[in-house]
Scaffold this motif. Structure first.
Motif, PDB file in Angstrom:
ATOM      1  N   VAL A  66       0.833  -1.213   0.000  1.00 43.74           N
ATOM      2  CA  VAL A  66       0.000   0.000   0.000  1.00 43.74           C
ATOM      3  C   VAL A  66       0.863   1.256   0.000  1.00 43.74           C
ATOM      4  O   VAL A  66       0.622   2.203  -0.763  1.00 43.74           O
ATOM      5  CB  VAL A  66      -0.953   0.006   1.214  1.00 43.74           C
ATOM      6  CG1 VAL A  66      -1.633   1.362   1.347  1.00 43.74           C
ATOM      7  CG2 VAL A  66      -1.997  -1.083   1.053  1.00 43.74           C
ATOM      8  N   LEU A  67       1.877   1.279   0.858  1.00 44.00           N
ATOM      9  CA  LEU A  67       2.751   2.448   0.930  1.00 44.00           C
ATOM     10  C   LEU A  67       3.471   2.657  -0.396  1.00 44.00           C
ATOM     11  O   LEU A  67       3.636   3.793  -0.852  1.00 44.00           O
ATOM     12  CB  LEU A  67       3.763   2.275   2.066  1.00 44.00           C
ATOM     13  CG  LEU A  67       4.653   3.486   2.364  1.00 44.00           C
ATOM     14  CD1 LEU A  67       3.808   4.672   2.766  1.00 44.00           C
ATOM     15  CD2 LEU A  67       5.658   3.149   3.460  1.00 44.00           C
ATOM     16  N   GLY A  68       3.890   1.556  -1.031  1.00 44.21           N
ATOM     17  CA  GLY A  68       4.542   1.664  -2.326  1.00 44.21           C
ATOM     18  C   GLY A  68       3.632   2.260  -3.380  1.00 44.21           C
ATOM     19  O   GLY A  68       4.053   3.092  -4.198  1.00 44.21           O
ATOM     20  N   VAL A  69       2.369   1.846  -3.376  1.00 40.80           N
ATOM     21  CA  VAL A  69       1.410   2.387  -4.345  1.00 40.80           C
ATOM     22  C   VAL A  69       1.156   3.863  -4.085  1.00 40.80           C
ATOM     23  O   VAL A  69       1.151   4.689  -5.013  1.00 40.80           O
ATOM     24  CB  VAL A  69       0.085   1.591  -4.289  1.00 40.80           C
ATOM     25  CG1 VAL A  69      -0.978   2.271  -5.151  1.00 40.80           C
ATOM     26  CG2 VAL A  69       0.302   0.168  -4.758  1.00 40.80           C
ATOM     27  N   MET A  70       0.937   4.211  -2.816  1.00 42.10           N
ATOM     28  CA  MET A  70       0.703   5.622  -2.474  1.00 42.10           C
ATOM     29  C   MET A  70       1.869   6.503  -2.921  1.00 42.10           C
ATOM     30  O   MET A  70       1.685   7.513  -3.607  1.00 42.10           O
ATOM     31  CB  MET A  70       0.519   5.772  -0.960  1.00 42.10           C
ATOM     32  CG  MET A  70      -0.799   5.281  -0.426  1.00 42.10           C
ATOM     33  SD  MET A  70      -0.881   5.630   1.359  1.00 42.10           S
ATOM     34  CE  MET A  70      -2.520   5.018   1.745  1.00 42.10           C
ATOM     35  N   LEU A  71       3.067   6.108  -2.501  1.00 45.72           N
ATOM     36  CA  LEU A  71       4.247   6.923  -2.822  1.00 45.72           C
ATOM     37  C   LEU A  71       4.571   6.879  -4.312  1.00 45.72           C
ATOM     38  O   LEU A  71       4.980   7.883  -4.895  1.00 45.72           O
ATOM     39  CB  LEU A  71       5.445   6.435  -2.013  1.00 45.72           C
ATOM     40  CG  LEU A  71       5.413   6.789  -0.527  1.00 45.72           C
ATOM     41  CD1 LEU A  71       6.588   6.146   0.189  1.00 45.72           C
ATOM     42  CD2 LEU A  71       5.440   8.279  -0.322  1.00 45.72           C
TER      43      LEU A  71
ATOM     44  N   SER B 156      10.442   5.356  -9.390  1.00 47.78           N
ATOM     45  CA  SER B 156       9.842   6.628  -9.832  1.00 47.78           C
ATOM     46  C   SER B 156      10.926   7.613 -10.264  1.00 47.78           C
ATOM     47  O   SER B 156      10.748   8.363 -11.234  1.00 47.78           O
ATOM     48  CB  SER B 156       9.007   7.238  -8.701  1.00 47.78           C
ATOM     49  OG  SER B 156       7.903   6.422  -8.396  1.00 47.78           O
ATOM     50  N   ILE B 157      12.044   7.625  -9.562  1.00 49.06           N
ATOM     51  CA  ILE B 157      13.172   8.492  -9.949  1.00 49.06           C
ATOM     52  C   ILE B 157      13.716   8.072 -11.309  1.00 49.06           C
ATOM     53  O   ILE B 157      13.935   8.908 -12.201  1.00 49.06           O
ATOM     54  CB  ILE B 157      14.283   8.436  -8.883  1.00 49.06           C
ATOM     55  CG1 ILE B 157      13.793   9.029  -7.563  1.00 49.06           C
ATOM     56  CG2 ILE B 157      15.522   9.181  -9.369  1.00 49.06           C
ATOM     57  CD1 ILE B 157      14.767   8.835  -6.411  1.00 49.06           C
ATOM     58  N   LEU B 158      13.931   6.770 -11.473  1.00 50.66           N
ATOM     59  CA  LEU B 158      14.461   6.278 -12.744  1.00 50.66           C
ATOM     60  C   LEU B 158      13.510   6.576 -13.901  1.00 50.66           C
ATOM     61  O   LEU B 158      13.955   6.933 -15.003  1.00 50.66           O
ATOM     62  CB  LEU B 158      14.721   4.773 -12.647  1.00 50.66           C
ATOM     63  CG  LEU B 158      15.826   4.336 -11.677  1.00 50.66           C
ATOM     64  CD1 LEU B 158      15.900   2.820 -11.584  1.00 50.66           C
ATOM     65  CD2 LEU B 158      17.169   4.919 -12.103  1.00 50.66           C
ATOM     66  N   VAL B 159      12.222   6.430 -13.652  1.00 49.52           N
ATOM     67  CA  VAL B 159      11.235   6.744 -14.689  1.00 49.52           C
ATOM     68  C   VAL B 159      11.282   8.230 -15.021  1.00 49.52           C
ATOM     69  O   VAL B 159      11.246   8.630 -16.194  1.00 49.52           O
ATOM     70  CB  VAL B 159       9.820   6.333 -14.229  1.00 49.52           C
ATOM     71  CG1 VAL B 159       8.767   6.885 -15.191  1.00 49.52           C
ATOM     72  CG2 VAL B 159       9.704   4.818 -14.149  1.00 49.52           C
TER      73      VAL B 159
ATOM     74  N   GLY C  14       8.362   0.484  -0.274  1.00 52.87           N
ATOM     75  CA  GLY C  14       8.127   1.893  -0.563  1.00 52.87           C
ATOM     76  C   GLY C  14       9.365   2.545  -1.164  1.00 52.87           C
ATOM     77  O   GLY C  14       9.262   3.357  -2.103  1.00 52.87           O
ATOM     78  N   ALA C  15      10.541   2.194  -0.633  1.00 48.76           N
ATOM     79  CA  ALA C  15      11.797   2.753  -1.164  1.00 48.76           C
ATOM     80  C   ALA C  15      12.023   2.314  -2.609  1.00 48.76           C
ATOM     81  O   ALA C  15      12.481   3.096  -3.448  1.00 48.76           O
ATOM     82  CB  ALA C  15      12.968   2.318  -0.289  1.00 48.76           C
ATOM     83  N   VAL C  16      11.692   1.058  -2.900  1.00 43.48           N
ATOM     84  CA  VAL C  16      11.808   0.561  -4.276  1.00 43.48           C
ATOM     85  C   VAL C  16      10.894   1.357  -5.195  1.00 43.48           C
ATOM     86  O   VAL C  16      11.278   1.734  -6.316  1.00 43.48           O
ATOM     87  CB  VAL C  16      11.473  -0.944  -4.341  1.00 43.48           C
ATOM     88  CG1 VAL C  16      11.318  -1.402  -5.787  1.00 43.48           C
ATOM     89  CG2 VAL C  16      12.552  -1.761  -3.641  1.00 43.48           C
TER      90      VAL C  16
END
Length: 855
Positions: free
Chosen positions: A336-341, A418-421, A411-413
């Protein structure tokens, strides 16, 4: 790094299809990994090493029949009347059908169990009557024996007198033989009476001990007093979090069909499932984000590009991470945290680069050069800002709590992807879109920058003072409820009012008492092996000690281990699983150990779902201060390196703490106190989700540093390029506020979409993060920090020379890259603080030493 990102941006612009196809392949690989290797997430939250876990492990080893998870199923007649015979049969058949399922150890039929319990109570009364009658019979028999013994004694006395008077023994032989025979017969009858008396006493002892146990459990019922509600239980071969999700789902789907004339509700223990990530609220949040992007950028293409980048990032990160769920146990909220972030930062990071690229195009820069420069400057800032979020999330692993560390890692992944994208996929898409990223009027006005207005006057000092005082007062007031924050985990009362879990919770509370929703399991290790009456006596002694505690409604013995060294009890509290009284009871029961018995001292432990939730919450509360210290310390170090200042990091960190406390206060007020419950759908206020504060610290820290970076770095650049310290504050705020405001609104929209999720676990996470970003971005970063920076003036940028020499020079905004890639051949200034054409050259003596050297 700025130069490398510049070259990456140029490459992505030239070979845009190669980059896009590469990302499509990566998504396909992640999806394949997910399909092949995904595991089943758990719906329970556990922490190894807790007191509850130790008791559970001991049970599994010494008392396996009492180990394993269990859950309840509530049956209620639709008409509110007592169950009919046919309805009872339906319920029994329903439970029998569940008994045959995989991983189900057994079921408890409420009607059979209640009948047996009532029978036992009746047997106590009957047994006491029978024992009383037997005592009377034995007393009468003893009286007859005593009378016969007196007659024999009198006869013997007469014979002895006759012998003394000289009567020959031969004449008295027959009489003596008769008396001796009578004496022997009386002795035999006396032995029988003594044996019967002993047996009766043993039976009476067992009966009274059993009666004591029944009395201790008198408040436990399986069928309500009015006969309209019954509670069956399902015991599993494994603990609840190890039971396969499809087994639970099968029970839930079977129960959902209902019975003829009977409602069937499955409790939270069984019905808790993997929450839905995407629902109506989340879709609305994305729509709001799209509207904000459309207003800011003015084109559908421009608004859609950041959303597309975020979706690509989520696809890769979530699919890729969950591909490992077959190897590592994922919790139902892990992703969930990964999706939110992933959604929030994915949109924001792409927006930062896109916004810089648009501004450069409007100034007349060539397309691919603009993409490269935007990637080298704003992309560099994105890389640094995202790194702070990643570090904060990975730091969750220092808590020593596996599920939380895994949540932070996922979440960090998501942020890393997102940075790489943002720095590869976004430049490629910008190349494909070309000049259509600008509106038609903007394309027609390319190169016309005459309308650019730059603040040349500082804010009023009185305004800065008032802003600071009022802002701190408001945030302090909002934070006040946090002083009463309690931690816990969701129970059935937190679920939607139309859900099976909520109806089961409310029905149990109203018909059987709140404690029925959170029974405790108390396990006692006996000082030595015990059997028979001795074991029963120890069960009563320990049970009585437990019953004497405050907040105990009932104590029911579960049984003893085969070797007679462990006994277990089900303890029903007076309060619900999330109540203060139940929490106090768990501590009181543990404080009882050891308990004195006839054979020595018995040690006791407490387990059960309610106990596990309390242990998890307390463990999380204990590690929160450590994590906060680590994150705050990390904040200071990073900001000192970036801003070459001591006071700026201190004010930034103080602002972060303020926004964090305000977020805690808002959470407590709404979800624990129930304020504004009609807006947020909080029908039953409860303690705050125990792991939410730690997540709040990690995520808000990273995002706060994002906004601090994009606003205050502009102030630093303006100051370094010759503006006075107070004017630099206005220039930095002017340059960065629009994009930060848009980014924050998008972040808030995405997080807020989760506030109305179906899951009671996800809702407070969405609110806490959304409200935290709102406070930090719009109150702390855009109001309080500029006010503080104005009041500090030049002293804000003071930095010891010795420290400046040993720290690395981090060119976060890529200013050096800008100076080597001017727009039109003139000296190109940073976007964070553009300098008017007629401005004087940079006054280097006012800037930080590291920047002076760079000039």
């Amino acid at each position: 790094m700025a130069g490398l990102l510049y070259r990456l941006g140029r490459f992505a612009a030239r070979r845009h299809w190669t980059v896009i196809i590469a990302w499509v392949v990566i998504i396909a690989l992640a999806g394949t990994g997910y399909a092949l290797f995904k595991g089943t997430p758990s719906s329970s939250i556990t922490i190894p090493g807790t007191a509850t876990q130790k008791v559970t492990d001991e049970l599994a080893k010494k008392f396996p029949s009492a180990s394993g998870g269990s859950g309840s199923i509530v049956f209620e007649t639709t008409d509110g009347k007592a169950f009919t015979a046919s309805e009872k049969t339906e319920v029994s058949d329903f439970l029998t059908s569940i008994k045959g399922k995989h991983q189900v150890k057994g079921v408890t039929d409420p009607f059979t169990t209640q009948a047996e319990l009532d029978k036992q109570k009746a047997q106590v009364t009957t047994g006491r009557t029978q024992i009383a009658n037997a005592k009377k019979q034995l007393a009468a028999g003893q009286a007859q024996l005593d009378a016969a013994q007196k007659q024999l004694d009198a006869g013997q006395k007469q014979l002895d007198a006759a012998k003394a008077a000289g009567t020959p023994a031969s004449a008295l032989a027959s009489q003596q033989a008769t008396i001796d025979a009578g004496t022997a017969q009386l002795k035999a009858q006396q032995a029988k009476i003594d044996s019967s008396t002993k047996t009766l006493k043993t039976q009476e002892t067992k009966l009274e001990l059993g009666a004591d146990l029944l009395d201790q459990s008198k408040n436990i019922r399986f069928v309500s007093k009015d006969g309209s509600t019954a509670v069956g239980s399902v015991s599993f071969t494994k603990s609840l979090y190890e039971v396969d999700a499809d087994v639970k789902s099968s029970i839930v789907s079977t129960a959902a069909k209902g019975l003829d004339g009977v409602h069937v509700y499955v409790t939270d223990d069984i019905a808790q499932a993997v929450p839905s990530i995407l629902g109506p609220g989340e879709v609305i949040g994305l729509v709001v984000a799209l509207i904000v992007l459309l207003i800011m950028l003015g084109t559908i293409i421009g608004a859609g590009l950041p959303l597309l980048a975020a979706i690509v990032g989520i696809g890769v990160s979530v699919l890729g991470a969950t591909a490992f769920s077959g190897l590592v146990q994922f919790n139902s909220v892990t992703t969930v945290l990964g999706v939110m972030l992933g959604l929030a930062v994915g949109i924001d990071y792409s927006l930062f680069i896109l916004n810089r690229h648009r501004r450069q195009l409007k100034q007349g820069m060539e397309l691919q050069e603009s993409i490269g420069l935007a990637n080298g400057t704003s992309g560099n800032a994105v890389l640094f800002a995202g790194s702070t979020v990643i570090i904060a999330l990975l730091a969750l692993n220092i808590t020593g709590i596996p599920f939380l560390g895994l949540m932070g890692t996922v979440g960090a992944v998501a942020v890393a992807v997102s940075i790489l994208v943002a720095i590869s996929f976004t430049p490629a898409m910008l190349s494909i879109v070309g000049m259509r990223i600008l509106r038609r009027k903007e394309r027609e006005a390319i190169g016309n920058t005459a309308s650019t207005r730059i603040p040349n006057a500082p804010m009023k000092t009185w305004r800065a003072i008032v802003t600071l005082i009022v802002g701190v007062a408001v945030l302090g007031t909002i934070a006040l409820p946090a002083m009463q924050m309690r931690f816990g985990l969701p129970d059935g009362s937190s679920e939607a009012t139309d859900s099976s879990q909520y109806k089961a919770f409310e029905t149990l509370a109203s018909k059987f008492g709140e404690g029925q929703n959170g029974p405790l399991l108390v396990v006692a290790d006996l000082p030595k092996k015990a059997t028979g009456t001795d074991l029963l006596q120890q069960e009563v002694t320990i049970g009585a000690k437990i019953s004497s505690q405050k907040n105990v409604s009932a104590v029911a013995p579960i049984g003893a281990s085969k070797d007679g060294t462990v006994v277990a009890y089900q303890v029903i509290p007076t309060g619900g699983p999330s109540s203060v009284s139940t929490e106090n009871l768990v501590h009181d029961l543990r404080a009882l150990s050891p308990i004195s018995t006839d054979d020595g001292k018995a040690t006791i432990g407490v387990a059960g779902n309610a106990s596990a939730n309390i242990d998890v919450s307390e463990k999380l509360a204990d590690v929160l201060p450590l994590y906060l210290v680590v994150v705050v310390g990390l904040s200071l170090i990073i900001l000192i390196i970036v801003f070459r200042s001591l006071l700026v990091p201190l004010t930034a960190t103080a602002g972060f703490v303020l926004s964090l406390l305000a977020a805690f206060g808002g959470l407590t007020a709404i979800y624990q106190f129930g304020w504004l419950s009609f807006i947020f759908g909080v029908h039953d206020p409860a303690p705050i989700l125990s792991f939410l504060p730690i997540i709040e610290v990690g995520v808000l820290f990273g995002l706060a540093m994002d906004y601090q970076l994009f606003l205050v770095s502009g102030m630093r650049e303006a100051f370094a390029h010759g503006a006075s310290a107070k004017v630099a504050v206005q220039r930095g705020l002017h340059a960065g506020r629009n994009v930060v405001a848009a980014a924050a609104i998008i972040m808030i929209s995405v997080f807020s979409g989760f506030i109305f999720s179906d899951s009671s676990t996800i809702r407070p996470i969405g609110f806490g993060l959304g409200f935290g970003v709102l406070v930090d971005a719009f109150v702390v970063r855009m109001l309080l920090i500029p006010a503080v920076m104005h009041l500090l003036g030049r002293s804000a940028w003071w930095f010891p020379k010795w420290l400046d020499r040993i720290l690395p020079d981090v060119d976060v905004e890529g200013a050096k890259l800008e100076r080597t890639h001017p727009v039109d051949g003139s000296h190109h200034q940073s976007h964070a603080a553009p300098v008017p054409v007629d401005a004087e050259p940079a006054v280097h003596h006012e800037g930080p030493p590291s920047h002076r050297a760079a000039q």
